[in-house]
Design an enzyme around this catalytic site. Structure first.
Site, PDB file in Angstrom:
ATOM      1  CD  GLU A 166      -2.689  -1.315   2.912  1.00  0.00           C
ATOM      2  OE1 GLU A 166      -3.445  -2.076   2.503  1.00  0.00           O
ATOM      3  OE2 GLU A 166      -1.592  -1.163   3.727  1.00  0.00           O
ATOM      4  CG  ASP A 219      -4.512  -4.061   8.358  1.00  0.00           C
ATOM      5  OD1 ASP A 219      -5.133  -5.365   7.594  1.00  0.00           O
ATOM      6  OD2 ASP A 219      -3.444  -3.922   8.929  1.00  0.00           O
TER       7      ASP A 219
END
Length: 355
Positions: free
Chosen positions: A66, A237
């Site tokens: 990410e 998450d």
């Protein structure tokens, strides 16, 4: 004649893992957690000033990579972070990270740093900061479900910021709990190792879940959660990864960082898109209410957001004034004439040959 050395505008401060550890030891873990929480709160209180976007994620069967960017108009920060639960099998970290802070006016980076340790600190500081607004009065006991790399940071943050005195630890891997117990000895906490999640929940006012499996999971079942507790859910998450039974969510008042990201990655991915949630920055500024009763279940559905990393980068930059534990990296080309990048290479080559 030796080859030219890097010019002053070539150099960027870099904090390595070794130097980050030195800073943490010199400053003190709990001291850093408290100070970092102050920086995070300051930035949450000016939430409207930030560019906000859900993180850019590249998912694979093994994990996720990410990028997490944001800017307040003066500085720009981003973090590169991965999440690969199976890494532990090969002796690697589940989560690693690095980050950059830059000057918006010039576009030049002003700090490059490891963020594996810094992320652990900022995640724990954020959890305890939010709990300060949502935890029931007089809370002294926390259940810590999942005793991996983040667990000790969470326990010490809740001690330093919320006044927790007892932590009750459980992990499906007994060695993880043994590790956490060992690391927390002598840190001013009553540490209790538990044989299962139900035992860990006994007498807990705060429940922190932090597990790593990348799948829909039920770490907490509905019958495990009584009235009046605060749940700090930080393990879920990414899409397809949760820790709480859906019925717990339906009984809770839910607080989030950035709703459009949390609805994709957090516990609330189990709920309809229009299920009501409260943004935690609004609680901090007084625009929304947090805990309203002793019986209320509050849930911080935390997935981590870029402003928290921005705060951590900003905090570290100020720390370097007192703890100058940085190396200067030759990162940026700095030719005598900004338009003559090719000529800089040519001149360097000739100088190197002559040398």
């Amino acid at each position: 004649m030796s080859p030219p050395k890097p010019g002053p505008m070539s150099l960027v401060p870099f904090v390595s893992v070794e130097n980050m550890m030195r800073i943490v030891i010199e400053r003190g873990v709990e001291h850093m957690l408290v100070e970092l929480a102050d920086f995070i709160e300051e930035d949450f209180r000016r939430w409207p000033q930030f560019d906000k976007t859900p993180r850019v994620a590249a998912h694979s069967p093994d994990g996720v990579i990410e990028l997490m960017p944001t800017s307040d108009g003066r500085s720009y920060g981003f973090k590169y972070v991965n999440g690969h639960p199976n890494n532990v099998r090969s002796g690697r970290q589940t989560v690693t990270a690095f980050g950059v802070l830059s000057d918006v006016g010039t576009g030049y980076p002003v700090l490059l740093t490891e963020m594996t340790i810094l992320t652990a600190l900022r995640t724990a500081a954020t959890s305890a900061l939010v709990a300060k607004y949502l935890t029931p009065k007089g809370a002294k006991v926390m259940a810590m479900i999942g005793n991996g790399a983040q667990s000790e940071f969470q326990c010490l943050a809740f001690k330093a910021i919320c006044g927790i005195e007892t932590v009750r630890l459980y992990d499906i891997e007994a060695k993880a709990t043994e590790k956490a117990v060992r690391n927390l000895q002598g840190k001013g906490l009553d540490v209790v190792a538990c044989k299962d999640g139900e035992e860990a929940m006994e007498g807990a006012h705060i429940i922190t879940t932090c597990t790593a499996d990348k799948q829909f999971a039920t770490i907490l079942t509905d019958n495990m959660v009584g009235p009046g507790v605060h749940i700090n859910a930080i393990g879920g998450d990414c899409p397809g990864k949760t820790e709480l039974h859906r019925d717990i969510l339906l009984r809770s008042d839910i607080f989030v960082e950035f709703p459009s990201q949390t609805r994709i990655e957090g516990e609330i991915q189990q709920l309809p898109e229009d299920h009501p949630v409260t943004e935690i920055w609004q609680v901090m500024t007084g625009e929304a209410v947090g805990r309203t009763s002793d019986k209320q279940i509050t849930l911080f559905d935390s997935v981590g957001f870029a402003t928290e990393d921005f705060s951590a980068l900003r905090y570290l930059k100020t720390l370097l004034k007192e703890h100058p534990r940085q190396d200067m990296l030759d990162m940026l080309a700095d030719p005598d004439d900004p338009r003559d990048l090719f000529g800089m290479i040519e001149r360097y080559g000739k100088a190197a040959e002559a040398f």
